[in-house]
Scaffold this active site. Structure first.
Site, PDB file in Angstrom:
ATOM      1  CG  ASP A  65       4.967 -10.989  -3.129  1.00  0.00           C
ATOM      2  OD1 ASP A  65       4.664 -10.914  -3.841  1.00  0.00           O
ATOM      3  OD2 ASP A  65       3.996  -9.480  -2.309  1.00  0.00           O
ATOM      4  CE  LYS A 101       2.727  -2.064  -4.248  1.00  0.00           C
ATOM      5  NZ  LYS A 101       1.644  -2.577  -3.636  1.00  0.00           N
ATOM      6  CG  ASP A 108       1.270 -12.378  -1.313  1.00  0.00           C
ATOM      7  OD1 ASP A 108       1.606 -11.777  -0.278  1.00  0.00           O
ATOM      8  OD2 ASP A 108       1.304 -11.547  -2.121  1.00  0.00           O
TER       9      ASP A 108
HETATM   10  N1  GDD Z   1      -8.790  -9.613   3.373  1.00  0.00           N
HETATM   11  C1  GDD Z   1      -8.024  -9.179   2.628  1.00  0.00           C
HETATM   12  N2  GDD Z   1      -9.108  -8.043   2.089  1.00  0.00           N
HETATM   13  N3  GDD Z   1      -6.583  -9.136   1.998  1.00  0.00           N
HETATM   14  C2  GDD Z   1      -5.946  -9.109   1.306  1.00  0.00           C
HETATM   15  C3  GDD Z   1      -6.747  -7.074   0.778  1.00  0.00           C
HETATM   16  C4  GDD Z   1      -8.485  -7.221   1.194  1.00  0.00           C
HETATM   17  O1  GDD Z   1      -9.139  -6.058   0.445  1.00  0.00           O
HETATM   18  N4  GDD Z   1      -6.406  -7.147  -0.072  1.00  0.00           N
HETATM   19  C5  GDD Z   1      -5.020  -7.809  -0.587  1.00  0.00           C
HETATM   20  N5  GDD Z   1      -5.310  -8.389   0.650  1.00  0.00           N
HETATM   21  C6  GDD Z   1      -3.868  -9.228   1.327  1.00  0.00           C
HETATM   22  C7  GDD Z   1      -3.541 -10.326  -0.003  1.00  0.00           C
HETATM   23  O2  GDD Z   1      -3.998 -11.454  -0.281  1.00  0.00           O
HETATM   24  C8  GDD Z   1      -2.117 -10.137   0.469  1.00  0.00           C
HETATM   25  O3  GDD Z   1      -1.610 -11.607   0.914  1.00  0.00           O
HETATM   26  C9  GDD Z   1      -1.565  -9.662   1.193  1.00  0.00           C
HETATM   27  O4  GDD Z   1      -2.846  -9.333   1.235  1.00  0.00           O
HETATM   28  C10 GDD Z   1      -0.908  -8.148   0.170  1.00  0.00           C
HETATM   29  O5  GDD Z   1      -1.674  -7.829  -0.980  1.00  0.00           O
HETATM   30  P1  GDD Z   1      -0.794  -8.023  -2.473  1.00  0.00           P
HETATM   31  O6  GDD Z   1      -2.080  -7.370  -3.072  1.00  0.00           O
HETATM   32  O7  GDD Z   1       0.377  -9.592  -1.990  1.00  0.00           O
HETATM   33  O8  GDD Z   1       0.387  -6.384  -1.932  1.00  0.00           O
HETATM   34  P2  GDD Z   1       1.241  -6.181  -2.465  1.00  0.00           P
HETATM   35  O9  GDD Z   1       2.136  -7.606  -2.679  1.00  0.00           O
HETATM   36  O10 GDD Z   1       1.778  -5.610  -4.007  1.00  0.00           O
HETATM   37  O11 GDD Z   1       2.054  -5.450  -1.323  1.00  0.00           O
HETATM   38  C11 GDD Z   1       2.243  -6.190  -0.003  1.00  0.00           C
HETATM   39  O12 GDD Z   1       3.191  -6.429  -0.085  1.00  0.00           O
HETATM   40  C12 GDD Z   1       4.778  -6.443  -0.194  1.00  0.00           C
HETATM   41  C13 GDD Z   1       5.535  -7.521  -0.205  1.00  0.00           C
HETATM   42  O13 GDD Z   1       5.471  -8.336  -0.361  1.00  0.00           O
HETATM   43  C14 GDD Z   1       2.565  -4.086   0.474  1.00  0.00           C
HETATM   44  O14 GDD Z   1       2.368  -5.041   2.300  1.00  0.00           O
HETATM   45  C15 GDD Z   1       3.882  -3.448   0.324  1.00  0.00           C
HETATM   46  O15 GDD Z   1       4.142  -2.744   0.357  1.00  0.00           O
HETATM   47  C16 GDD Z   1       4.895  -5.417   0.665  1.00  0.00           C
HETATM   48  O16 GDD Z   1       5.828  -4.648   0.728  1.00  0.00           O
HETATM   49 MG    MG Z   2       2.054  -9.554  -2.541  1.00  0.00          MG
END
Ligand code: GDD
Ligand code: MG
Length: 347
Positions: free
Chosen positions: A217, A157, A106
């Site tokens: 993001d 977070k 994403d």
């Molecule tokens: N296959 C799979 N299974 N993918 C997953 C799962 C899961 O259970 N959970 C999340 N993802 C994928 C999402 O589709 C996304 O592309 C990515 O992993 C990160 O998940 P998000 O839900 O978007 O996390 P976030 O944005 O709150 O936080 C993450 O990204 C940030 C940067 O954008 C973390 O990695 C943070 O540390 C980071 O700063």
């Molecule tokens: Mg994200």
């Protein structure tokens, strides 16, 4: 070289755009976000992609197939129950026997992967994490690092009192396959909350690649709109922009009536048809195959692919997508475009 996309999240914060579409498939200027990322990785030497999916995997498969159309080999791994970011990586272990890239699906970014790979080797790191600076890190993973650019702590977070740095995990990693043995199998694991701290504790070198390049993001509607605005403003040039276009693009095969008024910045996709006396822009995206009827006025809006906008519709500041118009959210969409007249997707 192989790359893994983490593409299984539910995209809850991006609803209703993700009601019928997984988050990595939302269009970013008339192409799925993940396609834009895949093509960037291909330019860096990636030829094989593993897609870790869970939410609406068929939508992803239907679009990308085996990857041949993009000149890539694509494999799919699907979790019946989401395994979290770490569990998802572990679940694809069999594909990796050499240095590989992991991408949160994403992200829209210009982070220089070739330079990051070089840095990873120089640092002899087991894992390298791209980091970027943000004003408010509370929705991200904060990383503290030492002067040699190795990670020292991870806070996912953080609460306001826990924010010790404005550098956050940008969701792009380079991994050596030997670290995969540290992730437990067949269970939910968070790479950020569990695996990275564990790797630090065990003494694995985790390097931090600092980037000042564009990064976003696409987790919320606000960020989705902002990313489009940034592209229109020229902060994130697309390949189709070529040089000196300052974020404005009109596909060569789009049909623009001679009386239509196009006010930059705009993006008008392939085979779009803009009819007589229509006004498009500023700050407007018309997706591939859309028809904008006579005398319409579309400003500050994002229109997804294949949408037919009836004559004399006047909309501003909306996202028009087929799901909203076709599905159960239809009434919301009608509400959203009340200022205009009838609006319907092309089947
Ligand atoms: N296959 C799979 N299974 N993918 C997953 C799962 C899961 O259970 N959970 C999340 N993802 C994928 C999402 O589709 C996304 O592309 C990515 O992993 C990160 O998940 P998000 O839900 O978007 O996390 P976030 O944005 O709150 O936080 C993450 O990204 C940030 C940067 O954008 C973390 O990695 C943070 O540390 C980071 O700063
Ligand atoms: Mg994200």
């Amino acid at each position: 070289m192989k790359a893994l996309f983490l593409a299984g999240g539910m995209g809850t914060r991006l609803k209703p755009l993700t009601d019928d579409l997984p988050k990595p498939m939302v269009p970013m200027m008339a192409k799925p976000l993940m396609e834009r990322n895949m093509l960037k990785l291909k330019d860096c030497g990636v030829d094989e992609i593993i897609l870790s999916t869970s939410y609406k995997p068929q939508k992803i498969k239907d679009y990308f197939g085996d990857g041949a159309k993009l000149g890539l080999k694509i494999h799919y791994v699907c979790e019946d129950i989401p395994l979290g970011t770490g569990g998802a990586i572990k679940n694809t272990q069999e594909f990796f026997d050499d240095t590989f890239i992991i991408f949160n699906a994403d992200i829209l970014s210009n982070i220089n992967i070739i330079d990051m790979l070089k840095f990873h080797k120089e640092k002899r790191a087991s894992v390298t994490i791209a980091v970027t600076r943000v004003e408010n890190p509370s929705q991200y993973g904060v990383i503290e690092y030492n002067e040699d650019l190795y990670a020292e702590s991870f806070t996912e977070k953080p609460k306001p009192s826990e924010i010790k740095s404005n550098y956050i995990n940008a969701g792009i990693y380079i991994f050596e396959p030997n670290v995969l043995k540290e992730i437990p199998g067949s269970k939910v694991v968070s790479i950020e909350r569990e695996t990275y701290p564990l790797l630090l504790e065990k003494g694995y070198p985790i390097a931090v690649y600092k980037s000042k390049e564009y990064w976003m993001d696409i987790g919320t509607i606000e960020k989705y709109r902002q990313a489009h605005q940034d592209i229109l403003n020229g902060s994130y040039p697309l390949p189709e922009h070529g040089e000196n276009s300052k974020g404005t693009f009109v596909a060569p095969n789009a049909k623009i009536h001679s009386t239509a008024r196009i006010t930059a910045p705009v993006y008008i996709g392939e085979n779009a048809s803009i009819q007589a006396y229509a006004t498009i822009g500023p700050n407007t995206i018309i997706g591939n195959g859309c028809t904008v009827g006579i005398n319409c006025k579309i400003t500050n809006s994002i229109v997804w692919d294949k949408i037919n906008i009836h004559n004399s519709t006047d909309v501003s500041g909306v996202i028009l997508n087929t799901q909203i118009l076709n599905g159960k959210k239809r009434s919301n969409a009608e509400h959203e475009v009340k200022k205009g007249k009838a609006l319907s997707p092309i089947a």
